[in-house]
Design an enzyme around this catalytic site. Structure first.
Site, PDB file in Angstrom:
ATOM      1  N   SER A  67      80.625  67.871   2.978  1.00 51.15           N
ATOM      2  CA  SER A  67      80.494  68.966   2.011  1.00 51.15           C
ATOM      3  C   SER A  67      81.267  68.659   0.731  1.00 51.15           C
ATOM      4  CB  SER A  67      81.038  70.266   2.612  1.00 51.15           C
ATOM      5  OG  SER A  67      80.341  70.596   3.779  1.00 51.15           O
TER       6      SER A  67
HETATM    7  N1  SAH Z   1      82.127  70.078   8.054  1.00 50.99           N
HETATM    8  C1  SAH Z   1      81.494  68.902   7.477  1.00 50.99           C
HETATM    9  C2  SAH Z   1      80.106  69.207   7.016  1.00 50.99           C
HETATM   10  C3  SAH Z   1      79.099  68.537   7.857  1.00 50.99           C
HETATM   11  S1  SAH Z   1      77.416  68.912   7.450  1.00 50.99           S
HETATM   12  C4  SAH Z   1      82.375  68.328   6.389  1.00 50.99           C
HETATM   13  O1  SAH Z   1      83.579  68.357   6.538  1.00 50.99           O
HETATM   14  O2  SAH Z   1      81.881  67.809   5.411  1.00 50.99           O
HETATM   15  C5  SAH Z   1      77.035  70.106   8.690  1.00 50.99           C
HETATM   16  C6  SAH Z   1      77.019  69.622  10.107  1.00 50.99           C
HETATM   17  O3  SAH Z   1      76.559  70.714  10.903  1.00 50.99           O
HETATM   18  C7  SAH Z   1      76.086  68.457  10.397  1.00 50.99           C
HETATM   19  O4  SAH Z   1      76.827  67.397  10.929  1.00 50.99           O
HETATM   20  C8  SAH Z   1      75.114  69.020  11.434  1.00 50.99           C
HETATM   21  O5  SAH Z   1      74.731  68.096  12.434  1.00 50.99           O
HETATM   22  C9  SAH Z   1      75.933  70.160  12.033  1.00 50.99           C
HETATM   23  N2  SAH Z   1      75.149  71.184  12.736  1.00 50.99           N
HETATM   24  C10 SAH Z   1      73.953  71.727  12.406  1.00 50.99           C
HETATM   25  N3  SAH Z   1      73.568  72.617  13.350  1.00 50.99           N
HETATM   26  C11 SAH Z   1      74.561  72.654  14.286  1.00 50.99           C
HETATM   27  C12 SAH Z   1      74.766  73.357  15.506  1.00 50.99           C
HETATM   28  N4  SAH Z   1      73.850  74.222  15.992  1.00 50.99           N
HETATM   29  N5  SAH Z   1      75.902  73.140  16.205  1.00 50.99           N
HETATM   30  C13 SAH Z   1      76.835  72.261  15.757  1.00 50.99           C
HETATM   31  N6  SAH Z   1      76.708  71.556  14.626  1.00 50.99           N
HETATM   32  C14 SAH Z   1      75.591  71.747  13.893  1.00 50.99           C
END
Ligand code: SAH
Length: 270
Positions: free
Chosen positions: A114
């Site tokens: 993010s």
């Molecule tokens: N927190 C991260 C952002 C990752 S992007 C950062 O520090 O940058 C969002 C993430 O949410 C992705 O890796 C995706 O696989 C995950 N995601 C989407 N749906 C999900 C679910 N139902 N349970 C757990 N993770 C999920």
């Protein structure tokens, strides 16, 4: 079993003024700001974290944090937590020169790390009602670990952090990225975050890093009374950050905030 939430108030369709505390000073880069829990990385991988070109240096991170302050992040503890976590350690080496730009970057599996502004803004909104002394006791859930960056920032600020990821490859990458920081108050879980993580509930704060069409009931049930949830939600006009406050055992209040862009929340594991 908690009862199913009966209803939620849609209070204001506007920016939440209460979530934006008055501007406060944050230490300038290099002025010895307190880096709470990420100390000197040690063990395998530590050299990769410590070394690198100027763009991945402490000064670049300090400049990024200064940019966050200028663009409206006012909470000094949140700024310090962002300052404490080397974002370049969470992206591939080929992208590490861009780690301190305020942009989302690819992390594989069609997912992204993010934007620092979004990470800081969500944490600032979620923690706005928690006094600094209480924050260090707070129980926090993150849905969507990705590469583990936001989880590391959360672990600087809060008592216990649980972060769940549905893609095994990313869950494992996050574990590897985070090992060097030895964050004893951070637990990574592999699974479908749509169900929350009931084993560690209830939570003072729930943050989602992926956008669903609605906020799952499980998340609402796993909030403490007085707790806050910040999550992107997709609608016909795009995504917006939603803030939900649990004001009573059967009462939740919704405030719709900024327009945002997140990857989709998907069910199941992969
Ligand atoms: N927190 C991260 C952002 C990752 S992007 C950062 O520090 O940058 C969002 C993430 O949410 C992705 O890796 C995706 O696989 C995950 N995601 C989407 N749906 C999900 C679910 N139902 N349970 C757990 N993770 C999920």
């Amino acid at each position: 079993m908690p009862k199913m939430p009966r209803w939620m108030d849609e209070a204001v369709i506007a920016r939440d003024q209460s979530a934006a505390p008055r501007p406060a000073k944050v230490s300038q880069p290099g002025s010895g700001a307190r880096a709470a829990r990420v100390g000197r990385p040690s063990g395998a991988g530590a050299d990769a974290v410590r070394s690198g070109p100027g763009l991945v240096s402490d000064a670049a991170r300090g400049a990024m944090v200064e940019g966050l302050r200028r663009t409206g992040i006012a909470d000094p503890q949140v700024l310090q937590a962002v300052l404490a976590v080397p974002r370049h350690a969470f992206v591939e080496q080929a992208l590490s020169s861009r780690a301190y730009e305020d942009v989302a970057l690819p992390i594989g599996h069609a997912q992204t790390i993010s934007r620092p502004f979004t990470v800081a803004r969500m944490i600032e909104i979620a923690a706005a009602r928690l006094e600094p002394g209480v924050r260090s006791q707070a129980n926090v859930l993150e849905i969507g670990t990705g590469c583990g960056y936001q989880a590391a920032v959360l672990a600087q600020l809060f008592g216990q952090v649980v972060s769940i990821e549905r893609i095994r490859g990313l869950h494992e990458r996050a574990r590897a990225n985070l090992r060097v920081f030895r964050l004893a108050n951070l637990r990574l879980v592999f699974g479908d975050g749509v169900d929350g993580v009931p084993q560690a509930a209830p939570y003072d704060i729930i943050l989602a890093a992926a956008a669903g069409e609605r906020i799952p009931d499980s998340w609402l049930e796993q909030m403490k009374v007085g707790g806050r949830l910040v999550a992107p939600v997709s609608g016909p006009k795009g995504q917006a950050l939603h803030l939900v406050e649990r004001t009573g055992s059967e009462h939740w209040q919704l405030t719709v905030l900024d327009a945002v862009r997140f990857v989709p929340l998907r069910g199941g594991t992969a």
